[in-house]
Scaffold this active site. Sequence first.
Site, PDB file in Angstrom:
ATOM      1  CD  GLU A 149       0.685  -5.645  -2.163  1.00 15.52           C
ATOM      2  OE1 GLU A 149       1.663  -5.946  -2.888  1.00 15.52           O
ATOM      3  OE2 GLU A 149       0.224  -4.487  -2.098  1.00 15.52           O
ATOM      4  N   GLY A 156       0.809  -1.215   0.000  1.00 12.70           N
ATOM      5  CA  GLY A 156       0.000   0.000   0.000  1.00 12.70           C
ATOM      6  C   GLY A 156       0.843   1.267   0.000  1.00 12.70           C
ATOM      7  CD  GLU A 183      -1.528  -1.067  -3.739  1.00 10.11           C
ATOM      8  OE1 GLU A 183      -1.640  -1.148  -2.504  1.00 10.11           O
ATOM      9  OE2 GLU A 183      -2.177  -1.785  -4.515  1.00 10.11           O
TER      10      GLU A 183
HETATM   11  N1  CO8 Z   1       2.172  -3.960   8.958  1.00  3.25           N
HETATM   12  C1  CO8 Z   1       2.302  -3.987  10.286  1.00  3.25           C
HETATM   13  N2  CO8 Z   1       3.489  -3.870  10.905  1.00  3.25           N
HETATM   14  C2  CO8 Z   1       4.589  -3.746  10.145  1.00  3.25           C
HETATM   15  C3  CO8 Z   1       4.520  -3.717   8.748  1.00  3.25           C
HETATM   16  C4  CO8 Z   1       3.235  -3.824   8.140  1.00  3.25           C
HETATM   17  N3  CO8 Z   1       3.061  -3.753   6.811  1.00  3.25           N
HETATM   18  N4  CO8 Z   1       5.771  -3.590   8.245  1.00  3.25           N
HETATM   19  C5  CO8 Z   1       6.595  -3.537   9.304  1.00  3.25           C
HETATM   20  N5  CO8 Z   1       5.889  -3.630  10.454  1.00  3.25           N
HETATM   21  C6  CO8 Z   1       6.394  -3.624  11.819  1.00  3.25           C
HETATM   22  C7  CO8 Z   1       7.053  -4.952  12.178  1.00  3.25           C
HETATM   23  O1  CO8 Z   1       6.076  -5.884  12.568  1.00  3.25           O
HETATM   24  C8  CO8 Z   1       7.966  -4.531  13.310  1.00  3.25           C
HETATM   25  O2  CO8 Z   1       7.197  -4.389  14.476  1.00  3.25           O
HETATM   26  P1  CO8 Z   1       7.702  -5.079  15.869  1.00  3.25           P
HETATM   27  O3  CO8 Z   1       8.965  -4.327  16.184  1.00  3.25           O
HETATM   28  O4  CO8 Z   1       6.583  -4.801  16.811  1.00  3.25           O
HETATM   29  O5  CO8 Z   1       7.933  -6.511  15.562  1.00  3.25           O
HETATM   30  C9  CO8 Z   1       8.403  -3.115  12.911  1.00  3.25           C
HETATM   31  O6  CO8 Z   1       7.446  -2.657  11.943  1.00  3.25           O
HETATM   32  C10 CO8 Z   1       9.764  -3.086  12.225  1.00  3.25           C
HETATM   33  O7  CO8 Z   1       9.744  -4.000  11.159  1.00  3.25           O
HETATM   34  P2  CO8 Z   1      10.900  -5.101  10.927  1.00  3.25           P
HETATM   35  O8  CO8 Z   1      11.459  -5.534  12.243  1.00  3.25           O
HETATM   36  O9  CO8 Z   1      10.339  -6.168  10.048  1.00  3.25           O
HETATM   37  O10 CO8 Z   1      11.978  -4.213  10.161  1.00  3.25           O
HETATM   38  P3  CO8 Z   1      13.065  -4.704   9.109  1.00  3.25           P
HETATM   39  O11 CO8 Z   1      13.947  -3.514   8.865  1.00  3.25           O
HETATM   40  O12 CO8 Z   1      13.705  -5.980   9.542  1.00  3.25           O
HETATM   41  O13 CO8 Z   1      12.246  -5.053   7.759  1.00  3.25           O
HETATM   42  C11 CO8 Z   1      10.587  -4.619   6.044  1.00  3.25           C
HETATM   43  C12 CO8 Z   1      11.588  -4.020   7.067  1.00  3.25           C
HETATM   44  C13 CO8 Z   1      11.352  -5.343   4.941  1.00  3.25           C
HETATM   45  C14 CO8 Z   1       9.823  -3.437   5.468  1.00  3.25           C
HETATM   46  C15 CO8 Z   1       9.643  -5.604   6.766  1.00  3.25           C
HETATM   47  O14 CO8 Z   1       9.104  -4.954   7.929  1.00  3.25           O
HETATM   48  C16 CO8 Z   1       8.482  -6.060   5.922  1.00  3.25           C
HETATM   49  O15 CO8 Z   1       8.645  -6.910   5.074  1.00  3.25           O
HETATM   50  N6  CO8 Z   1       7.282  -5.492   6.174  1.00  3.25           N
HETATM   51  C17 CO8 Z   1       6.055  -5.933   5.509  1.00  3.25           C
HETATM   52  C18 CO8 Z   1       6.014  -5.414   4.094  1.00  3.25           C
HETATM   53  C19 CO8 Z   1       4.768  -5.925   3.397  1.00  3.25           C
HETATM   54  O16 CO8 Z   1       4.541  -7.109   3.213  1.00  3.25           O
HETATM   55  N7  CO8 Z   1       3.918  -4.975   2.954  1.00  3.25           N
HETATM   56  C20 CO8 Z   1       2.710  -5.276   2.215  1.00  3.25           C
HETATM   57  C21 CO8 Z   1       1.529  -5.314   3.143  1.00  3.25           C
HETATM   58  S1  CO8 Z   1       0.047  -5.797   2.295  1.00  3.25           S
HETATM   59  C22 CO8 Z   1      -0.488  -4.384   1.547  1.00  3.25           C
HETATM   60  O17 CO8 Z   1       0.110  -3.346   1.632  1.00  3.25           O
HETATM   61  C23 CO8 Z   1      -1.764  -4.462   0.776  1.00  3.25           C
HETATM   62  C24 CO8 Z   1      -2.170  -3.035   0.343  1.00  3.25           C
HETATM   63  C25 CO8 Z   1      -3.426  -2.988  -0.373  1.00  3.25           C
HETATM   64  C26 CO8 Z   1      -4.526  -3.251   0.516  1.00  3.25           C
HETATM   65  C27 CO8 Z   1      -5.130  -4.504   0.197  1.00  3.25           C
HETATM   66  C28 CO8 Z   1      -6.081  -4.916   1.234  1.00  3.25           C
HETATM   67  C29 CO8 Z   1      -6.901  -6.094   0.841  1.00  3.25           C
END
Ligand code: CO8
Length: 257
Positions: free
Chosen positions: A131, A108, A111
């Site tokens: 995603e 997102g 996006e």
């Molecule tokens: N949602 C919730 N929490 C998140 C997200 C997220 N998307 N991304 C990161 N965080 C949180 C982690 O859980 C972590 O929290 P905690 O310390 O409490 O465990 C904190 O942020 C730091 O993250 P990391 O420890 O993972 O940090 P890194 O530097 O190791 O990694 C990354 C960074 C690579 C960005 C990794 O956090 C990651 O892969 N994040 C998820 C990315 C992802 O998959 N995004 C897509 C989500 S789906 C989406 O966007 C759909 C959009 C359209 C809507 C559709 C709906 C149907």
Amino acid sequence: MAYETILVETRDAVGLIRLNRPKALNALSRQLIADLNAALDAFEADDAIGAIVLTGSEKAFAAGADIKEMQALGYVDVFLDDFVAHWERLSRVRKPVVAAVAGFALGGGCELALMCDLVIAADNAKFGQPEITLGLIPGAGGSQRLARSVGKAKTMDMVLTGRMVDATEAERIGLVSRVVPAAELVEQALAAAQKIAALSRPSVLMAKEAVNRAFESPLSEGIRTERRLFHSLFATEDAREGMAAFLDKRPAAFRNR
Ligand code: CO8
């Protein structure tokens, strides 16, 4: 107005919105989208504002939809709520929006950047549609806007594999307008937005509308729209002023009339 998940300020004629959930890498929670939409509404309604800059932190523009929130949802929840529909507010803003992207712009987050008009990327920016790695697909226009922006080959690569592209590749494929050093990102985005805000607002809004038509209509329709908008600007005082100022070799004084 005080917001929970964003910081908002005004710099000259530009509205600056910073996504601000640092602990979650600016994951796009329901509250964040509500705050963002309210700030966009306020800047749209404010005559003193001519353009908007949307940014995040140095580590993350936004790491996507909030996965913790999404995990609790079932089909009926997302269907009845029309989940993600209200994210589209950004794409309906009439004033130009400059995305200033540093760090992760994923899912997102990517996006949201694609809904903006100019995307200025810091040299540490990373764009992706991961995603598919969650068993989902882009839900806020990613598969459509990305395909129109960078073409089928790169879109399939990003959407099917979840591969991130760095700032250099993003600029090469036309996903971003410019790449700048991370330390200068917000200032350069503000400078671009201030330049736009100082121009004649009717022509700026019509220019945005005309370019967007290119993505929504056949060429002949888009050309016709452009011509109608072009003709209509001859009715503005600003077009008279702009042309006179050029011939007088002086700066134009636009009044948005
Ligand atoms: N949602 C919730 N929490 C998140 C997200 C997220 N998307 N991304 C990161 N965080 C949180 C982690 O859980 C972590 O929290 P905690 O310390 O409490 O465990 C904190 O942020 C730091 O993250 P990391 O420890 O993972 O940090 P890194 O530097 O190791 O990694 C990354 C960074 C690579 C960005 C990794 O956090 C990651 O892969 N994040 C998820 C990315 C992802 O998959 N995004 C897509 C989500 S789906 C989406 O966007 C759909 C959009 C359209 C809507 C559709 C709906 C149907």
